[in-house]
Design a protein around this motif. Structure first.
Motif, PDB file in Angstrom:
ATOM      1  N   ASP A   1      -7.143  10.584   2.687  1.00  0.00           N
ATOM      2  CA  ASP A   1      -7.094   9.169   3.045  1.00  0.00           C
ATOM      3  C   ASP A   1      -6.618   8.364   1.917  1.00  0.00           C
ATOM      4  OD1 ASP A   1      -8.596   9.831   5.273  1.00  0.00           O
ATOM      5  OD2 ASP A   1     -10.479  10.118   4.280  1.00  0.00           O
ATOM      6  N   THR A   2      -5.909   9.004   0.899  1.00  0.00           N
ATOM      7  CA  THR A   2      -5.345   8.071  -0.383  1.00  0.00           C
ATOM      8  C   THR A   2      -3.942   7.546   0.324  1.00  0.00           C
ATOM      9  OG1 THR A   2      -6.392   9.636  -1.894  1.00  0.00           O
ATOM     10  CG2 THR A   2      -4.971   8.155  -2.678  1.00  0.00           C
ATOM     11  N   ASP A   3      -3.937   6.120  -0.157  1.00  0.00           N
ATOM     12  CA  ASP A   3      -2.678   5.446   0.263  1.00  0.00           C
ATOM     13  C   ASP A   3      -1.697   5.748  -0.929  1.00  0.00           C
ATOM     14  OD1 ASP A   3      -3.475   3.794  -1.793  1.00  0.00           O
ATOM     15  OD2 ASP A   3      -3.859   2.462  -0.513  1.00  0.00           O
ATOM     16  N   ALA A   4      -0.504   5.220  -1.027  1.00  0.00           N
ATOM     17  CA  ALA A   4       0.507   5.610  -2.004  1.00  0.00           C
ATOM     18  C   ALA A   4       0.086   4.896  -3.208  1.00  0.00           C
ATOM     19  CB  ALA A   4       1.731   4.933  -1.545  1.00  0.00           C
ATOM     20  N   ALA A   5      -0.554   3.678  -3.079  1.00  0.00           N
ATOM     21  CA  ALA A   5      -1.046   3.238  -4.463  1.00  0.00           C
ATOM     22  C   ALA A   5      -1.882   4.130  -5.266  1.00  0.00           C
ATOM     23  CB  ALA A   5      -1.653   1.779  -4.238  1.00  0.00           C
ATOM     24  N   GLY A   6      -2.946   4.623  -4.478  1.00  0.00           N
ATOM     25  CA  GLY A   6      -3.859   5.563  -5.035  1.00  0.00           C
ATOM     26  C   GLY A   6      -3.180   6.846  -5.802  1.00  0.00           C
ATOM     27  N   VAL A   7      -2.156   7.300  -4.842  1.00  0.00           N
ATOM     28  CA  VAL A   7      -1.547   8.516  -5.386  1.00  0.00           C
ATOM     29  C   VAL A   7      -0.867   8.047  -6.715  1.00  0.00           C
ATOM     30  CG1 VAL A   7       0.521  10.183  -5.098  1.00  0.00           C
ATOM     31  CG2 VAL A   7      -1.352   9.726  -3.253  1.00  0.00           C
TER      32      VAL A   7
ATOM     33  N   LEU B   1       3.133  -0.974  -6.612  1.00  0.00           N
ATOM     34  CA  LEU B   1       2.396  -0.756  -5.500  1.00  0.00           C
ATOM     35  C   LEU B   1       1.120  -1.408  -5.400  1.00  0.00           C
ATOM     36  CD1 LEU B   1       2.791   3.090  -4.953  1.00  0.00           C
ATOM     37  CD2 LEU B   1       4.065   1.281  -3.650  1.00  0.00           C
ATOM     38  N   THR B   2       0.570  -1.787  -6.337  1.00  0.00           N
ATOM     39  CA  THR B   2      -0.776  -2.685  -6.624  1.00  0.00           C
ATOM     40  C   THR B   2      -0.560  -4.200  -7.122  1.00  0.00           C
ATOM     41  OG1 THR B   2      -1.181  -2.088  -9.043  1.00  0.00           O
ATOM     42  CG2 THR B   2      -1.870  -0.412  -7.261  1.00  0.00           C
ATOM     43  N   GLY B   3       0.658  -4.417  -7.677  1.00  0.00           N
ATOM     44  CA  GLY B   3       0.821  -5.751  -8.127  1.00  0.00           C
ATOM     45  C   GLY B   3       0.032  -6.019  -9.323  1.00  0.00           C
ATOM     46  N   GLN B   4      -0.334  -4.915  -9.924  1.00  0.00           N
ATOM     47  CA  GLN B   4      -1.205  -5.196 -11.509  1.00  0.00           C
ATOM     48  C   GLN B   4      -0.561  -4.448 -12.510  1.00  0.00           C
ATOM     49  OE1 GLN B   4      -5.235  -3.699 -10.568  1.00  0.00           O
ATOM     50  NE2 GLN B   4      -5.603  -5.566  -9.198  1.00  0.00           N
ATOM     51  N   ARG B   5      -0.251  -5.157 -13.385  1.00  0.00           N
ATOM     52  CA  ARG B   5       0.558  -4.392 -14.579  1.00  0.00           C
ATOM     53  C   ARG B   5      -0.386  -3.897 -15.591  1.00  0.00           C
ATOM     54  NH1 ARG B   5       5.278  -7.324 -18.371  1.00  0.00           N
ATOM     55  NH2 ARG B   5       6.076  -5.142 -19.232  1.00  0.00           N
TER      56      ARG B   5
ATOM     57  N   ASP C   1       0.696  -1.231   0.104  1.00  0.00           N
ATOM     58  CA  ASP C   1      -0.114   0.205  -0.154  1.00  0.00           C
ATOM     59  C   ASP C   1       0.691   1.226  -0.130  1.00  0.00           C
ATOM     60  OD1 ASP C   1      -2.282  -1.582  -0.106  1.00  0.00           O
ATOM     61  OD2 ASP C   1      -2.339  -1.427   2.311  1.00  0.00           O
ATOM     62  N   ASP C   2       2.051   1.334   0.715  1.00  0.00           N
ATOM     63  CA  ASP C   2       3.068   2.316   0.568  1.00  0.00           C
ATOM     64  C   ASP C   2       4.248   1.992   0.100  1.00  0.00           C
ATOM     65  OD1 ASP C   2       0.926   4.030   1.913  1.00  0.00           O
ATOM     66  OD2 ASP C   2       1.380   2.899   3.860  1.00  0.00           O
ATOM     67  N   LEU C   3       5.065   3.125   0.169  1.00  0.00           N
ATOM     68  CA  LEU C   3       6.219   2.837  -0.536  1.00  0.00           C
ATOM     69  C   LEU C   3       7.549   2.680   0.628  1.00  0.00           C
ATOM     70  CD1 LEU C   3       7.393   2.866  -3.587  1.00  0.00           C
ATOM     71  CD2 LEU C   3       8.041   5.128  -3.246  1.00  0.00           C
ATOM     72  N   ASP C   4       7.968   1.552   0.565  1.00  0.00           N
ATOM     73  CA  ASP C   4       9.294   1.296   1.671  1.00  0.00           C
ATOM     74  C   ASP C   4      10.631   1.161   0.639  1.00  0.00           C
ATOM     75  OD1 ASP C   4       9.001  -1.268   0.819  1.00  0.00           O
ATOM     76  OD2 ASP C   4       8.010  -2.055   2.543  1.00  0.00           O
ATOM     77  N   SER C   5      11.736   0.818   1.589  1.00  0.00           N
ATOM     78  CA  SER C   5      12.933   0.728   0.631  1.00  0.00           C
ATOM     79  C   SER C   5      12.727  -0.665  -0.461  1.00  0.00           C
ATOM     80  CB  SER C   5      13.888   0.245   1.548  1.00  0.00           C
ATOM     81  OG  SER C   5      13.721  -0.655   2.488  1.00  0.00           O
TER      82      SER C   5
END
Length: 536
Positions: free
Chosen positions: A151-157, A203-207, A5-9
């Protein structure tokens, strides 16, 4: 691929890996649509080279947080960046890293802030950003992103950023004539869309990717000739100051175009310029610091145009003072450069204006003596060797309008230039200004605040007295003198400080004195003259 959902290392590493994979797959396609600023078919290769360096730096490097991972990737990208697009991509990473410094995980708000920082860093690095390029796509993304926690997570952004980028990319041919003529979207912008699509997949796993219309552009019919060079180097500056960097940008802009001075670390900058003189580009750097890691590559540009120039290979551009006049001219489809009052256009501004048309034959209409002189100086620039650039002499914006009125793209190029030059020369020019200080003229003494009337550059009357009435008297007096030797059409450009109702006064005066004369008035926006008038 494991979604997050978010961007880590770890997500940063996967993102860079996917960027390399996708840019490698798209390299030929992006190279094939590379037409601006030089049709040298290397944008896709430059982007891939730059992002590959970022991936190699991350391999085997232990980084605990997303901010540190972005910093490692950015530093490697900046030092390896090739071409304008590569430098801009490296600044995207650098801007994100700067925003995310010390942050382990980027949520939606932090990612949006990082992408806005990327926009600022990339735009700041380019001496003259041009609409319709990779920077336009990036700025559209920055503008569309939510501001605040939300409320938007990193994937949404990331998804919103990729969708916005694709829409902005599709609009680039409407912003840059070179793309419209070639029937393609911007190559660097296409690469940026791929980078953001890779972030979505990470971030979503969808290509998934928003479809982008790309039309191939072939250079098969063009005759390559290494007329200019792409010069790149890193510059270490002992004690950099804003004024010093501004001076470096100015020096490089005088040599060519596509100038970039991008931060590459503490007291270090990545330099990029397209120019004909490699030595001069390096000397400009030596004047400010120590150049190193120098790379020079030839730019292959089309050979000279054939004597018979098709309408699609011709363009007319204008250079004027006053935003209102620029909007008027630009609204008719003519590329226009607006210059500050009493200022002159830079060499890079003029080069960008001319080369942005993608035309082999370019006619320049400059609305003033100084603007015309500046345009004439740039016609012999080595960057324009593959184009036929002609400046039509104009001493006033009203002569520019007269020339544009007779422009016919279906005429032969030479005949069209002659027609525009004749129309400009046949237009008598008048102006009304407010004296800034006391002065002695051929018709008497002018006191500061008096309205002074000119015809073809010579003072013909001075009107003192009430502010509004003196301008009205000066305007009608100049008009009567100009029409005394004939005329059928009067064109008036109203300045920013003209009194309200002045056009009504002129219209009423002509109805009473010369009902056979047609009057057209436009907002000019100029600040140096209350009124500019032309009589044809």
């Amino acid at each position: 691929m494991r979604p997050s959902d978010d961007l880590d290392s770890d997500a940063v590493r996967r993102w860079i890996d996917v960027c390399v994979r996708d840019l490698r797959a798209l390299r030929a396609e992006i190279d094939g649509i590379n037409v601006y600023p030089v049709a040298d078919s290397d944008t896709g290769s430059n982007l891939l080279h730059t992002i590959t360096a970022a991936r190699e730096a991350l391999e085997g490097t232990a980084v605990p947080g997303a901010g540190e991972a972005l910093a490692v990737a950015a530093e490697a990208a900046v030092h390896a960046a090739k071409g304008n697009s590569g430098i801009i991509l490296s600044q995207v990473l650098r801007g994100m890293a700067s925003s995310a410094a010390g942050v382990d995980v980027l949520d939606g708000a932090a990612l949006a802030t990082a992408l806005r920082s990327a926009d600022s860093a990339a735009t700041r690095a380019v001496a003259r950003p041009v609409a319709g390029t990779m920077l336009s796509v990036l700025h559209a993304v920055s503008t569309a992103l939510p501001d605040g926690d939300g409320d938007t997570d990193a994937a949404g952004v990331a998804t919103l950023a990729a969708k916005t980028a694709a829409e902005a990319l599709a609009n680039t041919p409407n912003q840059l004539a070179a793309l419209a003529v070639a029937g393609v979207v911007d190559a660097g912008g296409r690469g940026l869309v791929a980078v953001l699509d890779a972030l979505v997949e990470t971030l979503t796993g969808q290509r998934t990717s928003v479809p982008v219309q790309v039309t191939s552009h072939t250079h098969a019919d063009e005759t390559p000739a290494p007329r200019t060079w792409e010069v790149m180097y890193l510059l270490t500056v002992p004690d950099p100051t804003p004024g010093e960097l501004s001076g470096l940008r100015k020096a490089l802009s005088a040599l060519g175009d596509s100038v970039t001075v991008a931060e590459a670390g503490e007291r270090e900058y990545a330099i990029h310029v397209h120019c004909a003189d490699i030595g001069a580009a390096l000397e400009a750097g030596l004047d400010h610091g120590r150049p190193h890691h120098v790379r020079v590559e030839p730019l292959l540009t089309p050979g000279p145009a054939e004597p018979s120039v098709a309408a699609a290979d011709r363009a007319v551009v204008a250079v004027v003072h006053g935003q209102a006049l620029a909007d008027l001219i630009g609204g008719e489809g003519t590329p226009v450069l607006v210059v500050d009052a009493d200022g002159e256009p830079s060499t890079e501004d003029l080069l960008t204006l001319v080369t942005g048309t993608a035309a082999a034959h370019v006619t320049v209409l400059a609305g003033g003596v100084r603007l015309t002189a500046a345009a004439e100086r740039v016609t012999g620039h080595p960057m324009l060797e593959d184009r036929d650039v002609v400046v039509v002499p104009c001493a006033s914006p009203v002569q520019v309008l007269a020339a544009l009125a007779v422009h016919d793209p279906e005429r032969r190029a030479g005949a069209d230039v002659v027609a525009m030059a004749e129309a400009a020369a046949a237009t008598r020019r008048g102006e009304v200004v407010v004296a800034a200080e006391d002065a002695i003229t051929w018709v008497g003494r002018a006191t500061a605040g008096d309205a002074v009337g000119f015809i073809d550059g010579e003072v013909v009357l001075i009107e003192p007295g009430d502010v509004e009435r003196r301008i009205e008297r000066a305007a009608t007096g100049v008009l009567d003198r100009m029409l005394a030797v004939g005329g059928e059409l009067v064109t008036v450009l109203v300045g920013e400080h003209a009194p309200d109702g002045i056009t009504d006064v002129l219209a009423e005066h002509l109805r009473a004195e010369r009902p056979d004369v047609e009057l057209v008035c436009y907002p000019g926006g100029q600040t140096d003259a209350v009124l500019l008038m032309g009589v044809e």
